[in-house]
Write a protein that holds these residues in place. Sequence first.
Motif, PDB file in Angstrom:
ATOM      1  N   VAL A   1       0.841  -1.202   0.000  1.00  0.00           N
ATOM      2  CA  VAL A   1       0.000   0.000   0.000  1.00  0.00           C
ATOM      3  C   VAL A   1       0.869   1.242   0.000  1.00  0.00           C
ATOM      4  N   ARG A   2       1.915   1.210   0.808  1.00  0.00           N
ATOM      5  CA  ARG A   2       2.795   2.374   0.857  1.00  0.00           C
ATOM      6  C   ARG A   2       3.447   2.627  -0.491  1.00  0.00           C
ATOM      7  N   ASP A   3       3.917   1.561  -1.108  1.00  0.00           N
ATOM      8  CA  ASP A   3       4.563   1.705  -2.417  1.00  0.00           C
ATOM      9  C   ASP A   3       3.596   2.292  -3.432  1.00  0.00           C
ATOM     10  N   LEU A   4       2.343   1.821  -3.382  1.00  0.00           N
ATOM     11  CA  LEU A   4       1.355   2.286  -4.354  1.00  0.00           C
ATOM     12  C   LEU A   4       1.069   3.771  -4.193  1.00  0.00           C
ATOM     13  N   ILE A   5       0.929   4.184  -2.947  1.00  0.00           N
ATOM     14  CA  ILE A   5       0.669   5.602  -2.722  1.00  0.00           C
ATOM     15  C   ILE A   5       1.834   6.419  -3.261  1.00  0.00           C
ATOM     16  N   GLY A   6       3.033   5.955  -2.943  1.00  0.00           N
ATOM     17  CA  GLY A   6       4.218   6.656  -3.426  1.00  0.00           C
ATOM     18  C   GLY A   6       4.261   6.707  -4.938  1.00  0.00           C
ATOM     19  N   GLN A   7       3.933   5.588  -5.565  1.00  0.00           N
ATOM     20  CA  GLN A   7       3.974   5.522  -7.022  1.00  0.00           C
ATOM     21  C   GLN A   7       3.005   6.506  -7.658  1.00  0.00           C
ATOM     22  N   LEU A   8       1.771   6.526  -7.125  1.00  0.00           N
ATOM     23  CA  LEU A   8       0.765   7.429  -7.692  1.00  0.00           C
ATOM     24  C   LEU A   8       1.131   8.885  -7.471  1.00  0.00           C
TER      25      LEU A   8
END
Lengths: 281, 267, 357
Positions: free
Chosen positions: C195-202
């Motif tokens: 989830v953290r990675d996804l937020i960062g990616q977006l």
Amino acid sequence: MNTIIAQPEKSFKQNMGYALRKYTTVFHVSIANNLAYMGEVVFRTIFLVVFVYVFLQLWTATFAAKGIHSLSGFRISDMVWYLATTETIALSLPQLTRLIDQEVRSGQLAYLLGRPCSYVFYHYAQYLGGRLVRLVINAAVAFIVAMLFVGPPPFSWMGLLVWPLVVFLAISIDFAVYFSIGLLAFWTEETTPFFLIVNRLALVLGGVLAPLEVLPQPIRGLAQVLPFSAVLYGPARTLVHFELDHFIGLLVQQFITLAIGSLVLFVLYRIATRRVNINGG
Amino acid sequence: MLIINTFVRTLRFIGAYTVANVQAAMEYRISFWVQIFTMAANDSLWLFFWWTYFHQFPLVHGWQNNDIVVIWAVTACAFGIAMGFFGNSPKLAALIMNGGLDAYLGMPRYVLLHVCVSASDPTAWGDIIFAVGAFLLFLHPDLLHFALYVLMALSGALIFTSFVVIICSLAFFLGNTEGLAQQLLGTLITFSTYPMNIFSGTVRLLLFTVIPAGFISFVPLQLLHQFSWLLLAALFGFTTLIVFVAMGVFHLGLRRYESGNLLGMQG
Amino acid sequence: MPIIEVDGLVKTFRTRERDAGLAGSLRSFVAPRYREREAVKQISFCLEPGEVLAFIGPNGAGKSTTIKILTGILYPNAGRASVLGLTPWQQRRKLAFHIASAFGQKSQLWYHLPPQDTFDLLARIYELDMNEYRKRRAFLVDVFDIADYIRTPARKLSLGERMRCELAAALMHRPSVVFLDEPTIGLDVIAKQRVRDLIGQLNIEEGLTVFLTSHDAGDIEQVCRRAIVINHGEIILDTPVARMKRDYLKVKTVDLLLEEAATTLLKADAESGKLQLSIQSPSTIHEEMLETEGITVLKAKGHGLKLEIDTALCPLEPIIAAIMQHCHILDMTIADPPMEEIIAKIYSEKGQGGSIS
């Protein structure tokens, strides 16, 4: 064999004593709990008042139109008192099926099974407490309303004397039925439809609106055959129009219905708990 | 033009939610159909009971035999539409009390409507099926009368929903009115399904104002017997009035909610 | 141009005090007594587009009040706020098209339906163009890797899968700002990381501005670049996360269950009398004692040993290695200091009512 926990042998009588005390405590707690929410219960009596009023008007208009004073031995005042009585019982039903359904689904059942008391009797005591509070409040309100509308009740001493017994049997039958439906949560996704079916049938065919004698024919025949009348019509009629042979017949009907209901309950319960043991809740 | 556009968008919105609601209910297929069937059967049983009753004990003052069918058909259809399309309205009081309204406030749609369409009671479809079936079966209406019937069921649905919204919105000011709403809704239904003839003058006044059973079943009954533009206008007028009152009360309450000073609620 | 501007925001709750019982109710009706609670006392800050902000504070600090004001749910008593140029409590519905909020504890997905159906419904609610929506949905399904789950009823999904679908749902309408409340709560370590990675990616790919509240130090450390700490309705710290890490998050607690008694590793310090770790440094040629500067013994009882290690002064690994050389470690837990502790520390260091950026 030496067990780590030294357990003195308890006599059967002692065991019964403990059990009884356990359940009466649950019963008392349930009453206290329900009294705390008394505001809610009093609110629910609004519907009761409205219903009695509407029917009073209906019976009055009906009787006037036909120019009669009584129907199958029931006068308007009898009908109103009859309705007050059935509604007192009918509207006092607590949310038992939903409670059991939720406990099954949430796994609470499996958890409670570990406790040293019977799951069924625990709920029975709790149910009785809740139902009793509602019965008393409904009865009080219904009594006042009926008194205001049609005057003093046609109760006889015998009727009043046996009424607690027949009501107790009636609500016990209700418990067996609605608890069993709740247990169906083990097998169906939703128990609400079954609850609704049974509850509605019990109202129509149980004679909630009027004594069975007054009902028009096809329904009357059906209602007299089915056991629903043991819960509403039976007790109400006993109170309003006491007749000994009718009372005895009612007792028999109630005992048989309760016996069958309890049997179904325990069979379902057995199967359900075995399922819990296999599936782990 | 703008009004029509808004109207269409609103209908699409209600439609999207109704579809989602039905889909969610159909996840439990058996339960879904059992509920619908039971409700229709239950209604039919009660109607049969009353129909036989009124055959045995006909009332005077212009009450015809099939009238009981009409008021049941109209009331049940109105209630069914209300609970089928706006089935979440009774839960409004609870949403207000537990802060669930916040989620709707974060959405780009008119809050009251959004709350009402968010859930649906599957038994409502049973009511509608029963109602339309009974109406067609007993009254053999022509197309015009059937159209009139549908129109009045729709207005009845709006009255039911507005009624529930008003009482639930009182939760903004008085605390949990959920139980009260249930009771009064039951009262409204009860009064709608019995002939008006049996009630006295004062009660009848009540039934055209605070407990608008008169506009749900009695006025439609008159309109189906004998059509009159005046009566129809009165019906629509009242429906519009109660809808506006519901919206007004809700908005007053919402303002209070947005101040965060709700009874017992802390930021 | 800041995407969120908050200036002198004040929110005071005024509730009627009511005593219990009937007499109390009557009294409060006739002569009401009000209780005032200042939830937000004059806060001001600005957020630029594309920032990822951690909004931290203990419960009751005024966090949710501030967010509710920014999303238009509450209106303030004084002060200004503007999100995307709109005043939230005045133009709420217009703003709602461009923001999103996702709560870790409340679900937007319909419980009985597959997430796909919720997405379709959201498309209707936000009045998205159907072609655009389909493209957007495909994109998000790909990014969040939820293609296998979107046709399964939400109730059958695991918490991690559901959280990813929730986030996808929240972002379906291309909001410019997203308010996330505890997005990783209850998730396992792997799911949290995803989830953290996804937020960062977006954030990087789309320039999504993220306003995150969390009690989880990992969320703050890894995702956010700026942190605002709020307590008692006031901002007490507004700093880049890197600096905050440097100053406050470097301490770790290590909880050990040893095969031997803990006291065998300890020795009372000659001066202070406090117990200190006293073991050999791992794999050194000479027999050297382990440097214990930065290691504090929090608790030593029986076979249990709890240490607080300042990782800025000494890294974890040598210490663990040294202990392992000495005796078997049966169980070990390494924890970040709880957020409340960090806040308490920040607060005590910043003093009353101070606000630093």
